[in-house]
Design an enzyme around this catalytic site. Structure first.
Site, mmCIF file in Angstrom:
data_model
loop_
_atom_site.group_PDB
_atom_site.id
_atom_site.type_symbol
_atom_site.label_atom_id
_atom_site.label_comp_id
_atom_site.label_asym_id
_atom_site.label_seq_id
_atom_site.Cartn_x
_atom_site.Cartn_y
_atom_site.Cartn_z
ATOM 1 N N ASP A 404 0.844 -1.191 0.000
ATOM 2 C CA ASP A 404 0.000 0.000 0.000
ATOM 3 C C ASP A 404 0.885 1.249 0.000
ATOM 4 O O ASP A 404 2.090 1.178 -0.246
ATOM 5 C CB ASP A 404 -0.958 -0.065 1.203
ATOM 6 C CG ASP A 404 -2.288 0.619 0.957
ATOM 7 O OD1 ASP A 404 -2.288 1.732 0.391
ATOM 8 O OD2 ASP A 404 -3.324 0.058 1.323
ATOM 9 N N ASP A 517 -5.926 3.114 -6.846
ATOM 10 C CA ASP A 517 -6.872 3.388 -5.761
ATOM 11 C C ASP A 517 -7.192 4.883 -5.737
ATOM 12 O O ASP A 517 -6.576 5.674 -6.461
ATOM 13 C CB ASP A 517 -6.237 2.949 -4.440
ATOM 14 C CG ASP A 517 -7.237 2.833 -3.301
ATOM 15 O OD1 ASP A 517 -8.457 2.898 -3.559
ATOM 16 O OD2 ASP A 517 -6.796 2.659 -2.148
ATOM 17 N N ASP A 593 -13.830 -0.198 0.725
ATOM 18 C CA ASP A 593 -13.452 -0.209 2.136
ATOM 19 C C ASP A 593 -14.581 -0.744 3.006
ATOM 20 O O ASP A 593 -15.316 0.017 3.657
ATOM 21 C CB ASP A 593 -13.058 1.202 2.572
ATOM 22 C CG ASP A 593 -11.813 1.685 1.843
ATOM 23 O OD1 ASP A 593 -11.106 0.843 1.270
ATOM 24 O OD2 ASP A 593 -11.552 2.898 1.859
#
Length: 925
Positions: A404, A517, A593
């Site tokens: 990430d 993202d 999420d």
């Protein structure tokens, strides 16, 4: 405040690596993050309702209905359809009604004459230019004009009031457009003109002003589906699979947004938008695709056809009060009124037709179909190596490890943290040596830092989105102050693609793939956590015009770069959070999420089904839930569902406890290992389904009605789903259960419990065991499913393993199935390096049953030296005496077999038949 003080160093590390950042700055940014829902549950006041969106409110209330009529003198017919002018007291429109190849009708409405501004048309969503089809039996009279399709559908354009009716080949009315007279088309007008309506020239929400320099240009149109009780589609929403009536509630909203820990069971916007609905009944399946990239609201209504203009038409073939009707009212803030009617008539036709229109998911690399391990964030290279080794130490397969945002140098994408990830190529090599890949994140926000080459180069070239004043648009995201690349500009797309080239993205090779993202785009400081609508893009488009394709444009650019970097030798894998119709051509999608609770596990199933029927097949939900710590039982059940989701990834928030499988109790770890190994055993079947999707557009996971449209009992089923046509899975989304009910669809159909071979007839509900180690899995009678049963640590190490075939006989002692194989990585399959074969089981005579292998595509020349090591035949209703294998050039060989009479099973061991050769096995009774 105590949380801020206690965690200030962590937040300071996230926002200001290598820089001196005061605690006051950290606190200020943390408060901002709270305000934008990054650390609290959804604050609905941050997101608009229809009442707060002026254009939606106007369309929904329809205080000033424009009665559009066709000017009969304007009607023109050609080989592929009709053109005409619509007149009203408000404005005049031009309408085009065109027949496209394979039973699709396109309706396009635009301002007549010369508008003040053009309207945006998101043609990027389409898979090339649609091919026109010749109409037949075109005719016109004073009240209407019509044509007939080659498949027997009749399309009628009624003049006054304007309405388009679609009759199927049985002369039944199935679709009517504008039957409720909700067509509303706000034309461009000179600045300062009195529109007489609130919010036409400017609008305010949440402390943000939308200047609307060109006024409002919204469009809306209603579509009625006659004879249908159910509509599906409109992803993405955390809601039921069958769309609910919004008559007394908010419409479904399609406006790509970053919504933290999203709520369930409502039509609030999430990360993606596909304005497409499907209607299904036992005899007909149709769809409607609204091609518009602006903010869109969709009202859904359920009724019968006994009211309004349609009643007299319906009464001709059935009493209208007995005919169900579903209505969809599409409302968009700008753009054209462009509607595609997809006429079926069966579910498989709908999937093919929509795929032809918007594209298919290209054949992915094999690793992407296997298991992925991710969290925000793995700390450093040692952490990556430890996790990589941990999967081997505990005999758990894994194909991809993800990094990430913390892997970068200060949230600057295409960089590496110089301390924690100082030798990325060595890290990638460590994964590659075990057949695994690395996936890194790259988001569209660019850190405002003159020492960051990407920022500086894009700044110098003028590659950023502009604000309404014409300066670079600036917002806040993970790096702090950020600018956003304008992917509407082809040069920007080429620039972004170039950043993935090996000479630019230093420390990477073909074994690194990409995660895009925050690409809604997410703007922490913006209205509704996104970009201001009056921001400006290349081509003089406002952001309001193109909002829902912003993320799609980024993934197109990423896809281009990943292909270019290796001279189109390696198939890329990309995961995206934001998407639109057509995104399936370049990327997989996950549901964003989510939260570690049972309700989020449950809602994952209808969310994945909605995406699947809307053309996006490679879908999944974060296993374990992204937010909050997860208990062992929930985690196990989530792994079991993930093992039967097209995209299978575990992921967790940075503040969650570590979740590697070996950190849990032995029973939980064993159950997780079993779930992951189950996924790997089915990889040949999954990979074959992905290949077949790339040819036919069929979803990978499917609602029950797609295979059994005549079975109305399964129309609202969302607890279970099909994988291809052969497997039915019922994940466990309830705590503390050891037995569950499920519905087996189909008339005169037989199903087999995968784990114990029990035979179950259908239709009807059954109760089955569901221990913590297992979930209900059924094989459909009439199918043959290829598997691999040897545990390996990654899919790359399984490529040449032998196959086990599971043959499930139907009530007529017949079954068939397919297998697709290639090298799993390159584009060599496009040059014939693939294998696509079929298997058939049938009763040959009163005394012989045969299993045969046949090449389904002679163009395939791939010979992987893979053989069949076992065949399991379910549903055996005879006593076998002997089994022989026949090759064309060999004498028959007697094969070892076992007949398990009480289970109606034959197990043929070591047949040694090669997949890439034609053979026959005879079972003599």
């Amino acid at each position: 405040m105590s949380y801020i003080l206690n965690h200030g160093d962590r937040w300071k590390a996230r926002i200001g690596e290598k820089k001196k950042v005061s605690m006051r700055a950290v606190i200020s940014l943390f408060i901002l993050l709270l305000a934008i829902n990054l650390c609290i549950a959804v604050d609905r006041s941050k997101f608009k309702t229809c009442e707060q969106a002026a254009f939606c409110k106007r369309h929904r209330i329809q205080e000033k209905t424009a009665d559009y009529s066709v000017d009969p003198t304007s009607v023109k017919a050609n080989e592929t359809g009709l053109q005409a002018t619509l007149t009203s007291e408000v404005n005049n429109l031009k309408v085009e009604l065109v027949l496209l190849k394979d039973n699709v009708v396109r309706i396009l409405l635009d301002e007549a004459g010369t508008p003040l501004r053009p309207r945006f048309q998101p043609l990027i969503a389409l898979n090339g230019t649609p091919v026109h089809e010749h109409v037949i039996a075109a005719e016109a009279n004073p009240e209407s004009a019509s044509f007939v399709t080659p498949t027997g559908f009749k399309i009628i354009m009624n003049f006054k009031p304007f309405r388009i009716d679609v009759f199927n080949s049985k002369k039944e009315l199935v679709i009517s457009v504008n039957s409720k007279n909700l067509l509303k088309f706000e034309h461009f007008r000179e600045k300062g003109a009195d529109a007489g309506e609130d919010g036409f020239w400017e609008e305010n929400f949440g402390g943000h002003r939308d200047s609307k320099p060109f006024g409002s240009s919204s469009v809306g149109l209603d579509v009625s589906f006659i004879g249908f009780k159910f509509l599906y589609g409109l992803p993405e929403h955390a809601d039921t699979f069958a769309l609910k009536s919004t008559t007394n509630s908010e419409p479904y909203r399609l406006y790509n947004l970053d919504v933290f820990e999203y709520e369930l069971n409502n039509g609030m916007s999430l990360y993606g938008a596909v304005p497409y609905v499907i209607a299904n009944n036992p005899t007909q399946t149709v769809g409607a695709f609204w091609l518009n990239a602006a903010e869109t609201w969709v009202d859904i209504a359920s009724s019968t056809a006994d009211k309004g203009v349609l009643a007299s038409i319906v009464d001709k073939f059935k009493a209208s009060k007995d005919v169900p009707q579903m209505d969809a009212h599409f409302i968009s803030e700008s753009g054209l009124a462009e509607l595609y009617l997809i006429l079926g008539p069966k579910p498989y036709d709908i999937f093919r037709q929509y795929a032809s229109l918007t594209g298919v998911y290209p054949l992915p690399p094999l690793f992407s179909v296997a298991y992925h391990q991710c969290r925000w964030n793995y700390n450093d290279e040692d952490d990556v190596a430890m996790v990589n080794a941990g999967f081997d130490q505990h005999d758990i397969p894994m194909d991809a490890l993800w990094l990430d945002i913390e892997h970068t140098d200060g949230k600057k994408y295409f960089t590496w943290d110089p301390v924690k990830f100082a030798n990325p190529q060595k890290m990638i090599d460590g994964l590659s040596s075990k057949g695994r890949k690395l996936i890194t994140i790259s988001d569209p926000h660019i850190k405002k830092d003159d020492n960051y080459p990407v920022y500086k180069e894009a700044k110098d070239q003028g590659y950023y989105v502009k604000n309404v004043e014409g300066n670079d648009f600036e917002g806040h995201c993970w790096p702090g102050a950020s600018l956003y690349l304008d992917y509407m500009n082809p040069e920007v797309r080429n620039y972004w693609a170039s950043r993935y080239h090996f000479d630019k993205y230093i420390g990477t090779d073909k074994n690194l793939h990409v995660w895009n993202d925050m690409n809604e785009p997410s703007v922490f400081s913006g209205p509704e956590v996104t970009m201001n609508k009056d921001a400006r893009h290349f081509g003089d488009w406002e952001h309001r015009d193109i909002h829902n394709i912003y993320g799609f444009l980024q993934t197109i650019s990423t896809h281009k770069g990943l292909i270019e970097r290796a001279d189109k030798k390696v198939r890329p894998f990309i995961l995206t959070r934001s998407f639109f119709a057509g995104s399936q051509r370049v990327a997989a999608v996950w549901t964003g999420d989510n939260t570690a609770d049972w309700d989020h596990l449950r809602i994952s199933i209808p969310m994945m089904l909605s995406l699947s029927v809307a053309g996006i097949p490679h879908v999944g939900a974060d296993v374990g839930g992204f937010f909050k710590n997860v208990d062992e039982q929930l985690l196990v059940r989530w792994y079991q569902m993930g093992a039967f989701s097209p995209f299978f990834r575990a992921h967790a928030h940075i503040d969650c406890k570590r979740r590697e499988p070996w950190l849990f109790s032995d029973p939980a770890m064993n159950a997780i290992r079993n779930a992951i190994r189950t996924r790997y055993s089915f990889l040949p079947y999954w990979y074959t389904l992905f290949y077949e999707h790339s040819k036919t557009g069929l979803p990978i996971i499917r609602p029950l009605w797609s295979e059994f449209p005549e079975d109305e009992q399964c129309y609202d089923e969302e607890r279970e789903f099909l994988i291809g046509n052969g497997l039915l899975v019922r994940p466990i989304a309830e705590p503390d259960v050891t037995q569950v009910s499920l519905y087996l669809p189909g008339r005169r159909q037989v199903w087999y419990e995968w784990n114990n071979d029990k035979t179950r007839p259908s239709p009807g509900a059954v109760y089955v065991d569901a221990t913590l180690e297992t979930i209900p899995i059924f094989q459909r009678g009439g199918t043959i499913i290829p598997t691999r049963q040897r545990p390996r640590r990654s899919s790359a190490l399984m490529k040449n393993d032998p196959l086990t075939l599971y043959v499930a006989a139907d009530t007529k002692d017949f079954a068939n199935g397919t297998i697709y194989l290639d090298d799993g990585e390159t584009y060599d399959y496009e040059n014939g390096q693939y294998l696509y074969w079929g298997f058939t089981y049938k009763k040959e005579s009163d005394f012989v049953y045969t299993i045969t292998s046949k090449n389904l595509d002679p163009k395939g020349e791939f010979d992987p030296d893979v053989y069949i090591e076992k065949i399991v035949v379910r549903g055996v209703r005879y006593y076998p005496r002997n089994v022989h294998l026949y090759y064309d050039d060999y004498n028959p060989e007697g094969l070892e077999f076992e007949h398990i009479r009480d289970k109606h099973l034959i197990v043929i061991r070591k047949p040694g038949a090669y997949v890439s050769r034609e053979w026959r096995i005879d079972i003599h009774t």
